[in-house]
Scaffold this motif. Structure first.
Motif, PDB file in Angstrom:
ATOM      1  N   TYR A 118       3.885  36.544  57.786  1.00  0.00           N
ATOM      2  CA  TYR A 118       5.035  36.005  57.068  1.00  0.00           C
ATOM      3  C   TYR A 118       5.424  36.888  55.886  1.00  0.00           C
ATOM      4  O   TYR A 118       6.598  36.954  55.498  1.00  0.00           O
ATOM      5  CB  TYR A 118       4.737  34.592  56.564  1.00  0.00           C
ATOM      6  N   GLY A 119       4.440  37.573  55.308  1.00  0.00           N
ATOM      7  CA  GLY A 119       4.683  38.383  54.125  1.00  0.00           C
ATOM      8  C   GLY A 119       5.605  39.560  54.353  1.00  0.00           C
ATOM      9  O   GLY A 119       6.082  40.171  53.388  1.00  0.00           O
ATOM     10  N   ASP A 120       5.872  39.907  55.613  1.00  0.00           N
ATOM     11  CA  ASP A 120       6.760  41.029  55.918  1.00  0.00           C
ATOM     12  C   ASP A 120       8.236  40.625  56.003  1.00  0.00           C
ATOM     13  O   ASP A 120       9.087  41.483  56.244  1.00  0.00           O
ATOM     14  CB  ASP A 120       6.343  41.686  57.243  1.00  0.00           C
ATOM     15  N   VAL A 121       8.527  39.344  55.845  1.00  0.00           N
ATOM     16  CA  VAL A 121       9.909  38.864  55.895  1.00  0.00           C
ATOM     17  C   VAL A 121      10.261  38.328  54.511  1.00  0.00           C
ATOM     18  O   VAL A 121       9.765  37.284  54.090  1.00  0.00           O
ATOM     19  CB  VAL A 121      10.089  37.765  56.961  1.00  0.00           C
ATOM     20  N   LYS A 122      11.118  39.042  53.787  1.00  0.00           N
ATOM     21  CA  LYS A 122      11.359  38.737  52.379  1.00  0.00           C
ATOM     22  C   LYS A 122      11.927  37.341  52.166  1.00  0.00           C
ATOM     23  O   LYS A 122      11.586  36.666  51.191  1.00  0.00           O
ATOM     24  CB  LYS A 122      12.289  39.780  51.774  1.00  0.00           C
ATOM     25  N   SER A 123      12.810  36.878  53.045  1.00  0.00           N
ATOM     26  CA  SER A 123      13.398  35.556  52.865  1.00  0.00           C
ATOM     27  C   SER A 123      12.357  34.447  52.991  1.00  0.00           C
ATOM     28  O   SER A 123      12.537  33.359  52.442  1.00  0.00           O
ATOM     29  CB  SER A 123      14.526  35.333  53.872  1.00  0.00           C
ATOM     30  N   ILE A 124      11.262  34.725  53.693  1.00  0.00           N
ATOM     31  CA  ILE A 124      10.165  33.764  53.813  1.00  0.00           C
ATOM     32  C   ILE A 124       9.137  33.969  52.709  1.00  0.00           C
ATOM     33  O   ILE A 124       8.616  33.016  52.138  1.00  0.00           O
ATOM     34  CB  ILE A 124       9.478  33.883  55.185  1.00  0.00           C
ATOM     35  N   ALA A 125       8.837  35.217  52.357  1.00  0.00           N
ATOM     36  CA  ALA A 125       7.679  35.531  51.524  1.00  0.00           C
ATOM     37  C   ALA A 125       7.976  35.676  50.037  1.00  0.00           C
ATOM     38  O   ALA A 125       7.076  35.474  49.207  1.00  0.00           O
ATOM     39  CB  ALA A 125       7.034  36.828  52.028  1.00  0.00           C
ATOM     40  N   ASN A 126       9.199  36.063  49.646  1.00  0.00           N
ATOM     41  CA  ASN A 126       9.469  36.256  48.218  1.00  0.00           C
ATOM     42  C   ASN A 126       9.182  34.974  47.447  1.00  0.00           C
ATOM     43  O   ASN A 126       9.643  33.893  47.834  1.00  0.00           O
ATOM     44  CB  ASN A 126      10.925  36.663  47.993  1.00  0.00           C
ATOM     45  N   PRO A 127       8.450  35.043  46.333  1.00  0.00           N
ATOM     46  CA  PRO A 127       8.174  33.834  45.552  1.00  0.00           C
ATOM     47  C   PRO A 127       9.401  33.371  44.770  1.00  0.00           C
ATOM     48  O   PRO A 127      10.336  34.133  44.532  1.00  0.00           O
ATOM     49  CB  PRO A 127       7.064  34.287  44.595  1.00  0.00           C
ATOM     50  N   MET A 128       9.378  32.115  44.351  1.00  0.00           N
ATOM     51  CA  MET A 128      10.498  31.571  43.572  1.00  0.00           C
ATOM     52  C   MET A 128      10.562  32.221  42.194  1.00  0.00           C
ATOM     53  O   MET A 128      11.633  32.642  41.740  1.00  0.00           O
ATOM     54  CB  MET A 128      10.353  30.053  43.450  1.00  0.00           C
ATOM     55  N   LEU A 129       9.424  32.267  41.539  1.00  0.00           N
ATOM     56  CA  LEU A 129       9.322  32.936  40.249  1.00  0.00           C
ATOM     57  C   LEU A 129       8.289  34.051  40.336  1.00  0.00           C
ATOM     58  O   LEU A 129       7.264  33.905  41.003  1.00  0.00           O
ATOM     59  CB  LEU A 129       8.903  31.933  39.162  1.00  0.00           C
ATOM     60  N   PRO A 130       8.570  35.196  39.680  1.00  0.00           N
ATOM     61  CA  PRO A 130       9.684  35.429  38.748  1.00  0.00           C
ATOM     62  C   PRO A 130      10.986  35.858  39.420  1.00  0.00           C
ATOM     63  O   PRO A 130      11.961  36.155  38.736  1.00  0.00           O
ATOM     64  CB  PRO A 130       9.150  36.570  37.882  1.00  0.00           C
ATOM     65  N   ASN A 131      11.015  35.913  40.778  1.00  0.00           N
ATOM     66  CA  ASN A 131      12.172  36.503  41.475  1.00  0.00           C
ATOM     67  C   ASN A 131      13.494  35.866  41.089  1.00  0.00           C
ATOM     68  O   ASN A 131      14.492  36.567  40.926  1.00  0.00           O
ATOM     69  CB  ASN A 131      11.965  36.419  42.986  1.00  0.00           C
ATOM     70  N   MET A 132      13.517  34.534  40.926  1.00  0.00           N
ATOM     71  CA  MET A 132      14.786  33.874  40.629  1.00  0.00           C
ATOM     72  C   MET A 132      15.346  34.311  39.282  1.00  0.00           C
ATOM     73  O   MET A 132      16.566  34.293  39.070  1.00  0.00           O
ATOM     74  CB  MET A 132      14.610  32.356  40.671  1.00  0.00           C
ATOM     75  N   MET A 133      14.462  34.729  38.362  1.00  0.00           N
ATOM     76  CA  MET A 133      14.907  35.167  37.053  1.00  0.00           C
ATOM     77  C   MET A 133      15.187  36.663  37.000  1.00  0.00           C
ATOM     78  O   MET A 133      15.785  37.153  36.033  1.00  0.00           O
ATOM     79  CB  MET A 133      13.846  34.799  36.004  1.00  0.00           C
ATOM     80  N   GLU A 134      14.769  37.392  38.020  1.00  0.00           N
ATOM     81  CA  GLU A 134      14.919  38.848  38.016  1.00  0.00           C
ATOM     82  C   GLU A 134      15.965  39.339  39.009  1.00  0.00           C
ATOM     83  O   GLU A 134      16.461  40.465  38.879  1.00  0.00           O
ATOM     84  CB  GLU A 134      13.566  39.501  38.330  1.00  0.00           C
ATOM     85  N   ALA A 135      16.279  38.549  40.015  1.00  0.00           N
ATOM     86  CA  ALA A 135      17.267  38.949  41.026  1.00  0.00           C
ATOM     87  C   ALA A 135      17.987  37.703  41.517  1.00  0.00           C
ATOM     88  O   ALA A 135      17.420  36.611  41.558  1.00  0.00           O
ATOM     89  CB  ALA A 135      16.590  39.665  42.192  1.00  0.00           C
TER      90      ALA A 135
END
Length: 420
Positions: free
Chosen positions: A285-302
């Motif tokens: 699952y970690g190879d698919v960004k829409s599944i694997a990207n975490p909520m934070l800090p990503n939501m505050m950075e992108a």
């Protein structure tokens, strides 16, 4: 001969200990595919009899001319609980407390497969099957979307496999599968997250959008003793076209590829009528960004929809499965299976996973086949229960309130099939 038996017993014992120590699950994939495989809780990568519907492609060459179809009645039960009141402070996103259950509780998922021999040493097969029930339908505007009275998502996937398998000698075989995939997706009740998105109009409420993709699968099956077989297979990532109507929700502008996986295991005929099998499987699952990207800090950075946009925060998973098959009663075959694991959702990711609470840990399976009419015609049944599990974590968008979010899920499946 006694030495070989001791070695096999030792190998089996080590794998059974691995089951007890394992922490894994199948995430959003089914525990198994096809009625035979599902009655074994998905075990059997080295057991050719369950290989026709999304199984090890190397097993098809041992099936002979065969047709199989099935219908799965899938009952997932999902709910979430918010504890604690929102802080109401500026810049926070608190949720209303309470428990809400998803109203979508029954799905019908068909499957079909056919295998033809191309001489004595090779075969060609086709199969079609669904990966459905990935749907939540909560009767509340849980994320404060004024344009919707409900909250949830619906993801359904349909696969078509074309497989060529060939024997190398009498005891080894290889298989290659071309994988075609279609999926559709809908989200509702998420418009409030538009302020975090690169395309606010493409976050929620745009109806069904669909995408298509291709991949492949490789398989090996080898009999290393008269009663002992090993097998393995690898499925590539299935590269899907983008879900353009949700390009402001999923990372990489609406990309939602299907992750790669591999499986390996053994099948041991303890007697002529009793077979034990065990598998290990890993899903990336970690190879698919829409599944694997975490909520934070990503939501505050992108922004949502960008390559680094927030996703569901799922981890890779490793799955261990154990199955047994018994044909001691004439015209009957009985099966049972067990899959143990850990869910892919960390405590830090519970907020977005209200939409996709794939937190199952343990799954039990039972099944049987009954010969009917002409020899070779069989009726199949499989019953699966995914035991209830929950994950609790903080609301990351309202830290002053100290709110907690608990997501919970269990599943019941009944599949009926027929082969001839």
């Amino acid at each position: 001969m006694r030495t070989n038996l001791i070695k096999k017993l030792g190998f089996s014992a080590m794998l059974m200990l691995a089951f007890l120590a394992a922490k894994a699950t199948d995430g959003y994939f089914s525990v198994g595919y096809g009625t035979i495989n599902k009655g074994l809780a998905g075990a059997g990568v080295a057991y050719y009899q369950g290989s026709l519907i999304n199984g090890n492609p190397a097993g098809a060459v041992f099936l002979g001319k065969k047709f199989q179809f099935g219908v799965d009645l899938f009952n997932p039960n999902r709910k979430f609980t918010i504890s604690g009141n929102p802080s109401g402070m500026d810049g926070t996103f608190g949720l209303m407390p309470g428990t809400v259950e998803s109203e979508s509780k029954l799905f019908v998922i068909p499957s079909f497969g056919a295998n033809w021999m191309l001489g004595e040493k090779s075969s060609l097969s086709v199969s079609a099957f669904g990966n459905g029930g990935m749907n939540t339908d909560y009767p509340v505007a849980g994320f404060y979307d004024q344009s919707s009275t409900s909250l949830g998502v619906n993801l359904a996937q349909l696969f078509g496999n074309l497989t060529y398998a060939v024997k190398l000698g009498e005891n080894h075989s290889f298989g290659l599968t071309g994988v075609l995939a279609y999926q559709y997706f809908e989200a509702k009740g998420l418009a409030a997250f538009g302020i975090f998105s690169s395309a606010p109009e493409k976050v929620s409420g745009n109806g069904n959008d669909n995408s298509f993709g291709v991949g492949f699968k490789l398989g090996y099956l080898g009999k290393i003793a008269d009663n002992f077989t090993v097998g393995g297979m690898y499925q590539s990532k299935v590269y899907m076209s983008e879900l353009e109507e949700y390009a402001g929700l999923f990372a990489e502008q609406g990309d939602f590829d299907i992750p790669a996986s591999w499986s390996a295991g053994f099948s041991w005929d303890v007697t002529d009528a009793f077979t034990v099998m065990a598998d290990v499987k890993q899903i990336f699952y970690g190879d698919v960004k829409s599944i694997a990207n975490p909520m934070l800090p990503n939501m505050m950075e992108a922004q949502l929809g960008m390559d680094g946009g927030a996703g569901f925060g799922w981890d890779d998973v490793t799955v261990f499965k154990f199955g047994v098959s018994c044909s001691a009663v004439e015209r009957w075959i009985f099966r049972a299976g067990y899959s143990i694991g850990d869910n892919p959702i960390p405590e830090s990711e519970v907020m977005f996973n209200i939409l996709a609470p794939g937190v199952i840990i343990n799954q039990l399976a039972f099944g049987f086949s009954k010969e009917v009419g002409n020899k070779g015609n069989q009726f199949h049944l499989a019953l699966n229960y995914a035991m209830n599990n929950q994950v609790e974590g903080p609301n990351p968008l309202d830290p002053p309130a100290g709110q907690t979010i608990e997501i919970e899920m269990n599943q019941l499946e009944l599949e009926l099939g027929f082969s001839f």
